[in-house]
Design a protein around this motif. Structure first.
Motif, PDB file in Angstrom:
ATOM      1  N   UNK A 120      -8.877  -0.339 -10.590  1.00 59.81           N
ATOM      2  CA  UNK A 120      -7.522  -1.155  -9.604  1.00 59.81           C
ATOM      3  C   UNK A 120      -8.731  -1.520  -8.309  1.00 59.81           C
ATOM      4  N   UNK A 131       2.068  -3.207  -8.449  1.00 61.42           N
ATOM      5  CA  UNK A 131       0.882  -3.928  -8.967  1.00 61.42           C
ATOM      6  C   UNK A 131       1.190  -3.900 -10.346  1.00 61.42           C
ATOM      7  N   UNK A 190      -3.575   4.917  -0.921  1.00 60.77           N
ATOM      8  CA  UNK A 190      -3.605   4.649  -0.318  1.00 60.77           C
ATOM      9  C   UNK A 190      -2.957   4.230   1.119  1.00 60.77           C
ATOM     10  N   UNK A 191      -1.940   4.809   0.954  1.00 57.28           N
ATOM     11  CA  UNK A 191      -1.835   5.715   1.627  1.00 57.28           C
ATOM     12  C   UNK A 191      -2.496   5.847   3.265  1.00 57.28           C
ATOM     13  N   UNK A 242       5.299   1.178  -9.721  1.00 59.00           N
ATOM     14  CA  UNK A 242       3.867   0.349  -9.400  1.00 59.00           C
ATOM     15  C   UNK A 242       4.192  -0.348  -8.955  1.00 59.00           C
ATOM     16  N   UNK A 291      -3.300   7.725  -6.254  1.00 60.00           N
ATOM     17  CA  UNK A 291      -3.570   6.483  -5.854  1.00 60.00           C
ATOM     18  C   UNK A 291      -3.063   5.906  -4.824  1.00 60.00           C
ATOM     19  N   UNK A 292      -1.046   6.922  -4.465  1.00 56.10           N
ATOM     20  CA  UNK A 292      -0.347   6.138  -3.717  1.00 56.10           C
ATOM     21  C   UNK A 292      -1.502   6.937  -2.819  1.00 56.10           C
ATOM     22  N   UNK A 343      -0.602   8.166 -10.565  1.00 57.14           N
ATOM     23  CA  UNK A 343      -0.366   7.436  -9.674  1.00 57.14           C
ATOM     24  C   UNK A 343       0.415   8.232  -8.164  1.00 57.14           C
ATOM     25  N   UNK A 396       1.094  -1.339  -0.250  1.00 57.74           N
ATOM     26  CA  UNK A 396       0.276  -0.509   0.177  1.00 57.74           C
ATOM     27  C   UNK A 396       0.786   1.286   0.196  1.00 57.74           C
ATOM     28  N   UNK A 397       0.453   2.489  -1.048  1.00 61.68           N
ATOM     29  CA  UNK A 397       1.459   3.545  -0.666  1.00 61.68           C
ATOM     30  C   UNK A 397       2.679   3.682  -1.689  1.00 61.68           C
ATOM     31  N   UNK A 398       2.858   1.905  -1.864  1.00 61.91           N
ATOM     32  CA  UNK A 398       4.016   2.142  -3.180  1.00 61.91           C
ATOM     33  C   UNK A 398       4.857   1.300  -1.894  1.00 61.91           C
TER      34      UNK A 398
END
Lengths: 206, 206, 206, 206
Positions: D17, C52, D187-188, C50, D183-184, D180, C25-27
C-alpha cells in the motif's frame, strides 16, 4: 540469447514502472540497458512508441555507435548518442532519461548557475555518499538542439559508473551499474527536486 | 464495420487512460474519433455517462453536423459542435477535450492576453517544431455559454491537422491526425502548463 | 432484498473509487446511500474499518435516527447523524463525507467568511447552474466536536436534493439524488478547490 | 508458525500500500511488525530490496537487539535499531519509517524549533485526542549519521504505545498497537503535513 531476453524484460519492467508515474508525457523520454561488452551492445527504446504500452517493438539492439544490430524497421531513439556516451565512458549497465515537471523546473531555476546542489538530505545517500555533511552536485547543461553536440556536452560530465546530469528544460539522464541502481538514483533525484521546489515555495511564509 | 469497431476500441482505450489520470472530474470532458470521410462520420462521447466505466453506450456515431447516425436513445455530448468544427476544417482524426486544474488555471492567468506561449522547452517538439528558438502559441478563447457561438469562436483558431485551443476556465481541446497524436499533444500541453505554474510559484523565492 | 444488495454494491463501488484517490486518509470519511423511504433506511459506513479494503462489514443498515436495523455487532460511523439530516430533510439518495487536503485548506482560508464562492467556472455546471454568470456558494460551518450540535448546524444548510457543505478543517459533505450525482458533485468541488488554491498561489507572480 | 505467516502477510500488505503511493523513493524507508513478546522478536525489512516488488526475501526475523534469528543471508535494514527502541520501550505492534516530500519539508521548516504542532484539525483525532482544542505535537530530532546515536535520540521521544517522530530531512517514524493503527497514524501525519504546507503557501495571497 537468454541473457538478452532477461535484459529486455528488466528494461520493460522499468519502463512500466516509470510509465505508471507518467514520466513519459508527450512520448518524451528514452531508456537503455547494456546487453554485452565485447562488442558493446545495448537495448534502447525505439522512436515514436507509446511507452505506456508493452510490445515486442519497444526496444532494439544497437552497437556502441548507436547503429542497429541486424535488420530492423525500428529506429533507435533520436537521443541514442547520449546513451552511447554513458556506455563508452563507464562500466554502467543502464541509462534512463525522463522528463518530470520537477526536474524541468529545477533545470531552469538553476540553469544559469550550471549546477544544483543538495546537502543534509538523507536521500543523497542513494548516491553512496554517507558522510553527514556530504554534498551532491548535479550539473545542468545547455539543451543543444543538435544531438551530437548535446551528446558531446553531456559526455564531459560522465566520470563514474553512476551519475546524473540535467539538461536545461529537457529532463534528466541518470545511469547506474544496474537497472535497479539507475532507477534508485532517478527516484532519489526526483524526490530531492520536489523537496527543493516545495521548500522554496513555503519557507518565506513561515 | 470492423473499422468502426477498431476506432471505438481506440477511443475507449484513450478514455480509460485519461480517466485513470482523473481528467474527467465532475463528468466533464468529451472525446471523438473520426470513423469515415465520405460521408464524414465520427464517434463521440454520449452525454451524462461515467467516463471511468467502460460500457457499450460510451460513444455514438454522428455525422458532420453532430446528428446521430441511425436510431439511438443516446445523446451526443453537449459540446459535439466543437468536434464538428475540427473535422469540418481539417484532416484530423481525433479530438480530445478535458479539464485539468493546470489547464484551467493557465486559461485564467493568461485569459486577458488571449494566448499562452512556450519557448525553449523540449516538450514543445511534440508539436513538430524542432528549431532551437521555436515558439508554441496556444490561443485562449472566451467561454461562451451558448455552444454554437463557442464553436464558431473555436473554429477561428483551427488551421492545421493538429493543434490546441484553451477555453477560459473550460479546459482544453486538442486534435491530431490520429488518436495517438492527439493524446501526445494533450500530454505535452498538460506538462507545459504544470511546468509554467510551478516555475511561476517558485522563481521569485530563489 | 435485491434492491438492498444493489445499493450496497453501488456504495461499495463509490467507496473503492474514492479510496483509490486516497480520500480516506487516517480512516477519515463516511458514506451512505438510501435503501428505502417508508420507513426511511440507509446504508452507512461502519466505524473503524479500513476503507481501502472491500468486505461484507463495510456498511450497515440504519433507520432515520441512525439506529441499526436488526442485530449487528457493527457500529455506524460516529457522524451518522449528518447523513440522517440529509435524508430527513430532502429526497437525496446518497451522501458522501470526505477529507482532502484541498477541501480542508479551503475550509480554513474562507472559514471566517463562512462561505466560499465560485463564478465563471465551467465546472460549476455540475450543480445544474447553466447561466454564464451563475454563482456557486458553498457554506463553511464551525466544526463542533459534539456531533448532535454539528448535525444541527449542518442541517440549517440543507435545502435541496443536492448540495455541499464544508466543515471547517473537517472535510466536505455532499449529497445528491443518486450515488452518481453525489460523486459528480464531490469531484466538481474538489476540482474547484484545487483550482482556487493553485490560482491564489500563482496569480501574484504573473 | 502460522502467527508468523499472518504477521508477514500483514506487513507485506502495508508495504504494498505504501509502495503504491511512492513512499519508498530511492529505496528509502523501512518497516517492522512484532512477531512475539517472550522473547521479543519482530519482522523487519531486509536491506537493499526493491520495495515495489513482493518477494519471500522482503523481511527477516530479528530479536530485541536487531540480530537475525537463525541462519540467513539477508541483512536487516540499517536503521533496525530504531525499531528495537520502539518495541523495547512500549507495547507497540508495528513501526513504519517512510520518506515523503511533505514530511521532509515539514521536518526542515520546523527543525530549528524541534517540534511541529497541529490544533483544530479533525485529523488529529487519529491520535485519539478528542477535545475540541486538543494539541498534537510531533517532535523533530537531529539526523545523526551514526545510527546508534540516532536511535538513542529517537528513544527519548518514545513514551506511549503509539506515536510519531520526525527526523530532520530523514522522514518520519510512526508506531502503533497494530499495523492498522500505525498505518492510520502515518496517513494522518502525511495529511496534516500536506495541509500545513498548502496553507502556508496560500494564506498570504488571500
Amino acid at each position: 540469447m537468454s541473457e538478452l531476453i532477461s535484459k529486455w524484460k528488466e528494461l520493460a519492467d522499468i519502463k512500466d514502472e516509470l510509465a505508471a508515474r507518467d514520466w513519459f508525457m508527450g512520448t518524451s523520454g528514452n531508456l537503455s540497458i547494456k546487453a554485452g561488452s565485447d562488442p558493446l551492445q545495448f537495448l534502447v527504446t525505439a522512436s515514436g512508441k507509446d511507452k505506456r504500452k508493452r510490445t515486442s517493438e519497444d526496444f532494439l539492439l544497437v552497437d556502441g555507435d548507436g547503429v542497429p544490430v541486424g535488420e530492423t524497421r525500428l529506429k533507435p531513439s533520436a537521443e541514442t548518442l547520449l546513451h552511447c556516451a554513458v556506455y563508452g565512458k563507464t562500466q554502467a549497465g543502464c541509462s534512463l532519461h525522463v522528463h518530470t515537471v520537477a526536474n524541468n523546473v529545477i533545470s531552469e531555476l538553476y540553469g544559469d548557475k550550471g549546477v544544483v546542489e543538495f546537502q543534509g538530505q538523507e536521500l543523497i545517500k542513494a548516491f553512496d555518499t554517507w558522510e553527514e555533511d556530504a554534498l551532491l552536485s548535479i550539473p545542468i547543461i545547455y539543451n543543444h538542439a543538435d544531438i551530437p553536440k548535446l551528446a558531446d556536452t553531456f559526455a564531459e560530465h560522465i566520470s563514474a559508473d553512476k551519475g546524473a546530469v540535467l539538461i536545461r528544460n529537457h529532463g534528466i539522464t541518470v545511469w547506474g551499474r544496474s537497472g535497479f541502481e539507475a532507477k534508485k538514483l532517478l527516484e532519489a533525484c526526483e524526490f530531492l527536486f520536489q523537496y527543493k521546489i516545495t521548500l522554496l515555495q513555503t519557507k518565506p511564509f513561515l
